[in-house]
Design an enzyme around this catalytic site. Structure first.
Site, PDB file in Angstrom:
ATOM      1  N   ASP A 308       0.808  -1.211   0.100  1.00 54.59           N
ATOM      2  CA  ASP A 308      -0.145   0.004   0.017  1.00 54.59           C
ATOM      3  C   ASP A 308       1.034   1.365   0.162  1.00 54.59           C
ATOM      4  OD1 ASP A 308      -2.924   0.834   1.809  1.00 54.59           O
ATOM      5  OD2 ASP A 308      -2.057   1.885   0.212  1.00 54.59           O
ATOM      6  N   GLU A 517     -10.189   7.381   4.684  1.00 52.41           N
ATOM      7  CA  GLU A 517      -9.076   6.738   5.682  1.00 52.41           C
ATOM      8  C   GLU A 517      -9.079   7.381   6.870  1.00 52.41           C
ATOM      9  OE1 GLU A 517      -6.600   6.291   1.465  1.00 52.41           O
ATOM     10  OE2 GLU A 517      -5.644   5.778   3.404  1.00 52.41           O
TER      11      GLU A 517
HETATM   12  C1  GLC Z   1      -4.358   4.302   0.120  1.00 58.33           C
HETATM   13  C2  GLC Z   1      -5.108   3.122   0.609  1.00 58.33           C
HETATM   14  C3  GLC Z   1      -5.461   2.262  -0.330  1.00 58.33           C
HETATM   15  C4  GLC Z   1      -5.520   2.791  -1.984  1.00 58.33           C
HETATM   16  C5  GLC Z   1      -4.060   3.136  -2.203  1.00 58.33           C
HETATM   17  C6  GLC Z   1      -4.053   3.809  -3.362  1.00 58.33           C
HETATM   18  O1  GLC Z   1      -3.568   4.770   1.116  1.00 58.33           O
HETATM   19  O2  GLC Z   1      -5.084   2.523   1.798  1.00 58.33           O
HETATM   20  O3  GLC Z   1      -6.673   1.523  -0.201  1.00 58.33           O
HETATM   21  O4  GLC Z   1      -5.746   1.715  -2.750  1.00 58.33           O
HETATM   22  O5  GLC Z   1      -3.714   4.181  -1.127  1.00 58.33           O
HETATM   23  O6  GLC Z   1      -4.856   4.930  -3.503  1.00 58.33           O
END
Ligand code: GLC
Length: 647
Positions: A308, A517
């Site tokens: 991630d 988030e």
């Molecule tokens: C974010 C998220 C993830 C997402 C990624 C790309 O931090 O945790 O779910 O797919 O970054 O945007």
């Protein structure tokens, strides 16, 4: 049986084809080309020339990172440039198409004019796995229309604490519900490969064998690569802190949080994203047992694992050590939005020092190539020329009808005093509240912007709750919205010179503003994780949404509006737009009817379909609903029909 033998041979041939092609290409790659395949920068930090020069395997858009005017054609042009650069073979560069990834987690909602579906929590309330598969198919079509081949979806989080800012990305607190959905959304997105329930009998099952044995199921012609996330336990952190620590024994981790991945893998999920959270104090991004031993070994996952956002950084003080920990744990592709050149240098150094075995690099790159071959990426041709690119179905009425059906089925009726619902289309209906005429609020986070938007102008197409009601109720009136600030109550009859009692009922749309988030967490203020500034892109410290689940504290103007109208003798129907259950004891007491609408997306007209009785309520709570003093006000599964019986 000839047919069986032939289909078996055909499937086996495809598997051997893929494996042969992987081995052949891998043998021709040098270390720089291999490490490049493992590298995923963010589009704002890498050019097509650099994609070729550094042999980059994938590029992503973070939430809200959109090219040009953010129309499908702009996306296709961007992808076409990256694809062309990646395929420009010469003496130093091998033609390996990049895989572009986006967060199309409730439709391709970054893009203007997209069909925006209800977020997962509302789909969990709908209780319709077949609908989930149709949503996946529509989403895939609208992703392909932009020249993109990979979505970082589905989220398979089992949210166990509604204070978590990503609760709305979870289908349910019940792993059984998430498991029932996981396979369906993966098949919808990828277009049908995988085991069980796939038309074509043995072929489907054999594909599954490939998925778990010789190779991976192929993508359907209108499929995109799915990504089951976040591995694992992201919804089980202590106090619901985003990127926090999931404290539990392995039995619970498997029973609750790993379980949904079984059906996702059976359906042929081609990629898995690792969680930024920890399990019993150990970062998932460095967890060899969970990634290498359980996911890849025990569960037989044959696709590739992606990290991630900057998930490697916090693993160790020394960046090179952090890189080695993540790759040796089993991460195959690393999402390094900005620092991708440092990543490449660090990984090369760690391989040359012997800290990362070449065999691990070959396994990682082999997995990436396997997915690219299995999904036909080498054969799909350049984005401009593809059948689905700029597809006319993007944001089409047919797609929006699927989303409107999902809205209807997601609504949960919690109270209907005196049968005030269904409302009469011939009545005088006041529609007010901060969310009354605001498509952005209905969509929530990961919509056009990472944190979402408010207002109507950036959600093109679709309907707000007001627009849906106005279309069918001649006597509907939009209440003056006295500003979205908390200091002002929302307009009621007195703002419009209406006489008291001029309305048969008021529909008051209240709830949360959009978030994503950690910015959606309900917790004490401070960094997402105490003691670190390693946070997803955005402000240095992700300030939480608030420190209480009490709506009357978070947004006091909502309760004031309800009470003003009730004191004027107008029956109030509350529509709560939120990413999670909230403590609404006071709002409930002051209303005649109360509907949990979650984050319904662009088709707010679906709310009117049910409020005025064209359809009955079918939704049931995907999570227990909290009341004051920590009690459960409504249990998971609760929901009323219009006539008062439980769904
Ligand atoms: C974010 C998220 C993830 C997402 C990624 C790309 O931090 O945790 O779910 O797919 O970054 O945007």
């Amino acid at each position: 049986m000839t047919s069986f033998t032939s289909s078996h041979t055909a499937v086996a041939r495809r598997a051997s084809d893929v494996e042969e092609r992987v081995a052949e290409l891998l043998a021709r790659m040098n270390l720089d080309q291999k490490i490049g395949q493992m590298t995923q920068p963010e589009r704002m930090n890498v050019t097509p020339d650099e994609v070729k020069r550094y042999h980059i395997g994938s590029v992503l858009s973070g939430g809200g990172s959109c090219p040009g005017d953010n129309r499908p054609a702009d996306w296709v042009a961007m992808n076409d440039a990256y694809w062309a650069a990646s395929m420009e073979e010469d003496e130093g560069h091998l033609a390996i198409p990049i895989l572009y990834g986006v967060d199309a987690i409730h439709g391709n909602a970054n893009v203007l004019g997209a069909t925006v579906f209800p977020h997962n929590i509302g789909l969990g309330a709908a209780g319709d796995p077949e609908l989930i598969e149709r949503i996946g198919r529509v989403t895939a079509r609208e992703v392909l229309a932009t020249g993109v081949d990979w979505t970082f979806a589905p989220t398979l989080a089992v949210a166990r604490d509604v204070r978590w800012g990503r609760t709305y990305e979870s289908y349910s607190e019940d792993p059984g519900v998430v498991s029932r959905y996981a396979g369906r959304i993966v098949r919808g997105l990828q277009g049908g490969g995988g085991s069980g329930g796939v038309e074509g009998g043995s072929e489907g099952r054999l594909d599954a064998e490939i998925g778990h044995g010789a190779g991976l199921p192929a993508l359907g012609p209108e499929g995109v690569v799915a990504c089951a996330k976040h591995w694992v336990g992201d919804g089980g952190t202590r106090d619901g802190v985003d990127q926090g620590n999931a404290v539990m024994d392995e039995e619970e981790l498997r029973r609750v949080h790993i379980a949904p991945y079984v059906s996702a893998l059976e359906a042929g999920a081609l990629t898995v994203m690792v969680s930024l959270s920890s399990w019993n104090g150990e970062k998932c991004h460095a967890h060899r047992y969970l990634i290498q031993d359980v996911l890849k070994g025990e569960m037989g996952f044959r696709g590739f694992v992606v990290s991630d956002w900057n998930g490697v950084d916090p693993l160790a003080e020394d960046y090179g050590e952090a890189v080695a920990m993540a790759v040796n744990a089993g991460i195959d592709m690393v999402m390094v939005p900005e620092t991708w050149k440092a990543f490449i240098a660090a990984l090369r150094e760690r391989v040359e020092r012997g800290d990362v075995p070449v065999e691990r690099i070959d396994d990682a790159v082999g997995r990436i190539l396997r997915v690219k071959f299995a999904c036909g990426l080498f054969e799909r041709g350049r984005p401009w020329g593809r059948r689905g690119a700029n597809g006319s179905s993007f944001g089409s009425q047919a797609h929006r009808e699927v989303a409107r059906e999902a809205v209807r089925k997601s609504l949960v009726l919690l109270k209907n005093e005196g049968g005030v619902l269904p409302l009469d289309k011939g009545g005088r209906i006041l529609v007010t509240g901060r969310g009354a005429d605001d498509r952005g609020r209905l969509c929530g986070g990961f919509t056009v912007e990472w944190q979402g938007v408010v207002g109507n102008d950036r959600i093109e197409g679709g309907t707000s709750v007001w627009e849906g009601i106005k279309a069918v109720v001649p006597g509907a009136v939009l209440g003056g919205v006295g500003g979205v600030g908390e200091g002002q109550s929302v307009g009621g009859p007195q703002d419009m010179g209406e006489e008291e009692g001029d309305f048969d009922a008021a529909v008051v749309v209240i709830g949360e503003r959009p978030y994503a988030e950690g910015l959606g967490d309900i917790r004490e203020a401070g960094p997402v994780r105490p003691g670190t500034n390693q946070l997803p892109a955005g402000p240095g410290v992700l300030e939480p949404y608030g420190d209480t689940l009490q709506l009357a504290v978070l947004h006091p103007g909502d309760l004031r509006t309800i009470r003003v109208l009730r004191e004027r003798g107008i029956p109030v129907v509350v529509v709560l737009v939120s990413g999670r259950p909230l403590v609404v004891d006071d709002e409930l007491a002051a209303s005649a009817a109360f509907v949990a609408a979650w984050l319904p997306g662009s088709e707010g007209g679906g709310v009117a379909d049910v409020l005025f009785g064209d359809y009955d309520f079918e939704g049931r709570l995907p999570m227990g609903w909290p009341g004051g003093w920590g009690r459960v006000l409504f249990p998971r599964g609760f929901g009323l029909h219009l006539l008062g019986s439980e769904v």
